[in-house]
Design a protein around this motif. Structure first.
Motif, PDB file in Angstrom:
ATOM      1  N   VAL A 139       0.871  -1.172   0.000  1.00 51.11           N
ATOM      2  CA  VAL A 139       0.000   0.000   0.000  1.00 51.11           C
ATOM      3  C   VAL A 139       0.910   1.225   0.000  1.00 51.11           C
ATOM      4  O   VAL A 139       2.050   1.175   0.481  1.00 51.11           O
ATOM      5  CB  VAL A 139      -0.961   0.036   1.214  1.00 51.11           C
ATOM      6  N   ARG A 140       0.420   2.298  -0.565  1.00 47.51           N
ATOM      7  CA  ARG A 140       1.193   3.543  -0.632  1.00 47.51           C
ATOM      8  C   ARG A 140       1.239   4.175   0.762  1.00 47.51           C
ATOM      9  O   ARG A 140       0.247   4.192   1.478  1.00 47.51           O
ATOM     10  CB  ARG A 140       0.496   4.463  -1.635  1.00 47.51           C
ATOM     11  N   THR A 141       2.395   4.692   1.149  1.00 45.45           N
ATOM     12  CA  THR A 141       2.538   5.388   2.425  1.00 45.45           C
ATOM     13  C   THR A 141       2.476   6.897   2.187  1.00 45.45           C
ATOM     14  O   THR A 141       2.719   7.369   1.074  1.00 45.45           O
ATOM     15  CB  THR A 141       3.869   5.036   3.116  1.00 45.45           C
ATOM     16  N   HIS A 142       2.158   7.624   3.257  1.00 47.04           N
ATOM     17  CA  HIS A 142       2.034   9.084   3.176  1.00 47.04           C
ATOM     18  C   HIS A 142       2.765   9.715   4.361  1.00 47.04           C
ATOM     19  O   HIS A 142       2.833   9.127   5.437  1.00 47.04           O
ATOM     20  CB  HIS A 142       0.563   9.496   3.194  1.00 47.04           C
ATOM     21  N   ARG A 143       3.267  10.894   4.145  1.00 41.30           N
ATOM     22  CA  ARG A 143       3.985  11.641   5.185  1.00 41.30           C
ATOM     23  C   ARG A 143       2.993  12.175   6.222  1.00 41.30           C
ATOM     24  O   ARG A 143       1.940  12.713   5.861  1.00 41.30           O
ATOM     25  CB  ARG A 143       4.745  12.785   4.534  1.00 41.30           C
ATOM     26  N   VAL A 144       3.360  12.032   7.497  1.00 37.04           N
ATOM     27  CA  VAL A 144       2.531  12.521   8.607  1.00 37.04           C
ATOM     28  C   VAL A 144       3.338  13.543   9.401  1.00 37.04           C
ATOM     29  O   VAL A 144       4.519  13.328   9.680  1.00 37.04           O
ATOM     30  CB  VAL A 144       2.107  11.368   9.539  1.00 37.04           C
ATOM     31  N   GLN A 145       2.684  14.642   9.757  1.00 38.51           N
ATOM     32  CA  GLN A 145       3.297  15.672  10.597  1.00 38.51           C
ATOM     33  C   GLN A 145       2.289  16.113  11.647  1.00 38.51           C
ATOM     34  O   GLN A 145       1.078  16.132  11.372  1.00 38.51           O
ATOM     35  CB  GLN A 145       3.654  16.904   9.776  1.00 38.51           C
ATOM     36  N   VAL A 146       2.804  16.476  12.813  1.00 33.08           N
ATOM     37  CA  VAL A 146       1.967  17.099  13.831  1.00 33.08           C
ATOM     38  C   VAL A 146       2.352  18.568  13.884  1.00 33.08           C
ATOM     39  O   VAL A 146       3.512  18.912  14.108  1.00 33.08           O
ATOM     40  CB  VAL A 146       2.153  16.430  15.205  1.00 33.08           C
ATOM     41  N   ILE A 147       1.372  19.426  13.617  1.00 31.87           N
ATOM     42  CA  ILE A 147       1.589  20.873  13.604  1.00 31.87           C
ATOM     43  C   ILE A 147       0.656  21.494  14.631  1.00 31.87           C
ATOM     44  O   ILE A 147      -0.567  21.397  14.496  1.00 31.87           O
ATOM     45  CB  ILE A 147       1.326  21.469  12.203  1.00 31.87           C
ATOM     46  N   GLU A 148       1.252  22.082  15.655  1.00 35.32           N
ATOM     47  CA  GLU A 148       0.490  22.714  16.733  1.00 35.32           C
ATOM     48  C   GLU A 148      -0.573  21.784  17.295  1.00 35.32           C
ATOM     49  O   GLU A 148      -1.722  22.169  17.519  1.00 35.32           O
ATOM     50  CB  GLU A 148      -0.110  24.032  16.258  1.00 35.32           C
ATOM     51  N   GLY A 149      -0.191  20.507  17.507  1.00 36.56           N
ATOM     52  CA  GLY A 149      -1.080  19.536  18.126  1.00 36.56           C
ATOM     53  C   GLY A 149      -2.080  18.879  17.192  1.00 36.56           C
ATOM     54  O   GLY A 149      -2.873  18.059  17.615  1.00 36.56           O
ATOM     55  N   VAL A 150      -2.050  19.234  15.900  1.00 31.43           N
ATOM     56  CA  VAL A 150      -2.981  18.659  14.928  1.00 31.43           C
ATOM     57  C   VAL A 150      -2.200  17.763  13.975  1.00 31.43           C
ATOM     58  O   VAL A 150      -1.166  18.157  13.437  1.00 31.43           O
ATOM     59  CB  VAL A 150      -3.722  19.766  14.145  1.00 31.43           C
ATOM     60  N   ILE A 151      -2.729  16.545  13.772  1.00 28.85           N
ATOM     61  CA  ILE A 151      -2.122  15.607  12.823  1.00 28.85           C
ATOM     62  C   ILE A 151      -2.471  16.049  11.408  1.00 28.85           C
ATOM     63  O   ILE A 151      -3.624  16.347  11.105  1.00 28.85           O
ATOM     64  CB  ILE A 151      -2.654  14.176  13.065  1.00 28.85           C
ATOM     65  N   HIS A 152      -1.466  16.073  10.540  1.00 28.57           N
ATOM     66  CA  HIS A 152      -1.657  16.399   9.124  1.00 28.57           C
ATOM     67  C   HIS A 152      -1.040  15.292   8.270  1.00 28.57           C
ATOM     68  O   HIS A 152      -0.022  14.721   8.641  1.00 28.57           O
ATOM     69  CB  HIS A 152      -0.973  17.719   8.764  1.00 28.57           C
ATOM     70  N   VAL A 153      -1.641  15.030   7.127  1.00 29.40           N
ATOM     71  CA  VAL A 153      -1.129  14.048   6.176  1.00 29.40           C
ATOM     72  C   VAL A 153      -0.841  14.749   4.866  1.00 29.40           C
ATOM     73  O   VAL A 153      -1.650  15.526   4.371  1.00 29.40           O
ATOM     74  CB  VAL A 153      -2.146  12.906   5.951  1.00 29.40           C
ATOM     75  N   GLU A 154       0.343  14.450   4.319  1.00 25.61           N
ATOM     76  CA  GLU A 154       0.695  14.919   2.988  1.00 25.61           C
ATOM     77  C   GLU A 154       0.616  13.719   2.047  1.00 25.61           C
ATOM     78  O   GLU A 154       1.473  12.837   2.089  1.00 25.61           O
ATOM     79  CB  GLU A 154       2.101  15.506   2.966  1.00 25.61           C
ATOM     80  N   PRO A 155      -0.430  13.641   1.235  1.00 27.98           N
ATOM     81  CA  PRO A 155      -0.581  12.486   0.348  1.00 27.98           C
ATOM     82  C   PRO A 155       0.589  12.357  -0.623  1.00 27.98           C
ATOM     83  O   PRO A 155       1.067  13.341  -1.172  1.00 27.98           O
ATOM     84  CB  PRO A 155      -1.880  12.756  -0.406  1.00 27.98           C
ATOM     85  N   SER A 156       1.044  11.125  -0.806  1.00 30.34           N
ATOM     86  CA  SER A 156       2.072  10.836  -1.798  1.00 30.34           C
ATOM     87  C   SER A 156       1.445  10.888  -3.170  1.00 30.34           C
ATOM     88  O   SER A 156       0.248  10.657  -3.313  1.00 30.34           O
ATOM     89  CB  SER A 156       2.648   9.437  -1.551  1.00 30.34           C
ATOM     90  N   PRO A 157       2.246  11.145  -4.194  1.00 32.72           N
ATOM     91  CA  PRO A 157       1.693  11.129  -5.540  1.00 32.72           C
ATOM     92  C   PRO A 157       1.158   9.726  -5.858  1.00 32.72           C
ATOM     93  O   PRO A 157       1.695   8.739  -5.375  1.00 32.72           O
ATOM     94  CB  PRO A 157       2.886  11.451  -6.443  1.00 32.72           C
ATOM     95  N   SER A 158       0.109   9.674  -6.655  1.00 31.88           N
ATOM     96  CA  SER A 158      -0.428   8.360  -7.015  1.00 31.88           C
ATOM     97  C   SER A 158       0.557   7.663  -7.930  1.00 31.88           C
ATOM     98  O   SER A 158       1.368   8.298  -8.598  1.00 31.88           O
ATOM     99  CB  SER A 158      -1.780   8.506  -7.709  1.00 31.88           C
ATOM    100  N   ALA A 159       0.483   6.344  -7.967  1.00 29.77           N
ATOM    101  CA  ALA A 159       1.387   5.562  -8.807  1.00 29.77           C
ATOM    102  C   ALA A 159       1.198   5.962 -10.282  1.00 29.77           C
ATOM    103  O   ALA A 159       2.147   5.945 -11.052  1.00 29.77           O
ATOM    104  CB  ALA A 159       1.116   4.080  -8.614  1.00 29.77           C
ATOM    105  N   ASP A 160      -0.026   6.329 -10.651  1.00 30.51           N
ATOM    106  CA  ASP A 160      -0.295   6.736 -12.029  1.00 30.51           C
ATOM    107  C   ASP A 160       0.404   8.040 -12.392  1.00 30.51           C
ATOM    108  O   ASP A 160       0.770   8.265 -13.530  1.00 30.51           O
ATOM    109  CB  ASP A 160      -1.793   6.907 -12.252  1.00 30.51           C
ATOM    110  N   ALA A 161       0.600   8.916 -11.362  1.00 30.68           N
ATOM    111  CA  ALA A 161       1.180  10.223 -11.622  1.00 30.68           C
ATOM    112  C   ALA A 161       2.711  10.152 -11.708  1.00 30.68           C
ATOM    113  O   ALA A 161       3.338  11.057 -12.203  1.00 30.68           O
ATOM    114  CB  ALA A 161       0.765  11.212 -10.527  1.00 30.68           C
ATOM    115  N   VAL A 162       3.294   9.082 -11.184  1.00 25.47           N
ATOM    116  CA  VAL A 162       4.747   8.943 -11.200  1.00 25.47           C
ATOM    117  C   VAL A 162       5.143   8.193 -12.461  1.00 25.47           C
ATOM    118  O   VAL A 162       4.730   7.067 -12.689  1.00 25.47           O
ATOM    119  CB  VAL A 162       5.236   8.183  -9.940  1.00 25.47           C
ATOM    120  N   ALA A 163       5.939   8.840 -13.312  1.00 28.78           N
ATOM    121  CA  ALA A 163       6.344   8.162 -14.549  1.00 28.78           C
ATOM    122  C   ALA A 163       7.798   8.447 -14.850  1.00 28.78           C
ATOM    123  O   ALA A 163       8.395   9.344 -14.382  1.00 28.78           O
ATOM    124  CB  ALA A 163       5.484   8.630 -15.698  1.00 28.78           C
TER     125      ALA A 163
END
Length: 106
Positions: free
Chosen positions: A82-106
């Motif tokens: 499964v694709r993994t995504h970057r996770v950050q906690v900013i000022e106590g809130v969890i945020h996710v930065e979606p990875s590019p889809s496999a289709d978008a990577v060429a």
């Protein structure tokens, strides 16, 4: 970055499903946060509904397992990661930065 929830609202051993396209599951594995595509690569089942043990999640449908650190399938019947995504906690809130889809990577 997609805001998920306050870090206190996702206790250890729990997961939350984001209704993105494709859906993303965010896990709190004993205080460490991980995000992966929510759908098992073997069959359409939500990994957020699975069982979490350490850094591994087991699909609730056919017991395939994935390593949340890498997304790799570690147990049959799943063979694809499964694709993994970057996770950050900013000022106590969890945020996710979606990875590019496999289709978008060429």
């Amino acid at each position: 970055m997609i805001p998920v929830c306050h870090v206190d609202d996702l206790p250890p051993g729990e997961a939350v499903r984001l209704l993105t396209t494709p859906p993303i599951a965010v896990f709190n594995a004993d205080g460490e946060l991980f995000a992966v595509d929510d759908t098992c690569t073997h069959q359409d089942a939500s990994l957020a509904d699975g069982w979490l043990e350490g850094c591994f999640v087991e699909c609730p449908l056919h017991a395939a397992q994935f390593d949340l650190r890498t997304g790799e399938a570690v147990c049959l019947p799943a063979r694809r990661a499964v694709r993994t995504h970057r996770v950050q906690v900013i000022e106590g809130v969890i945020h996710v930065e979606p990875s590019p889809s496999a289709d978008a990577v060429a």
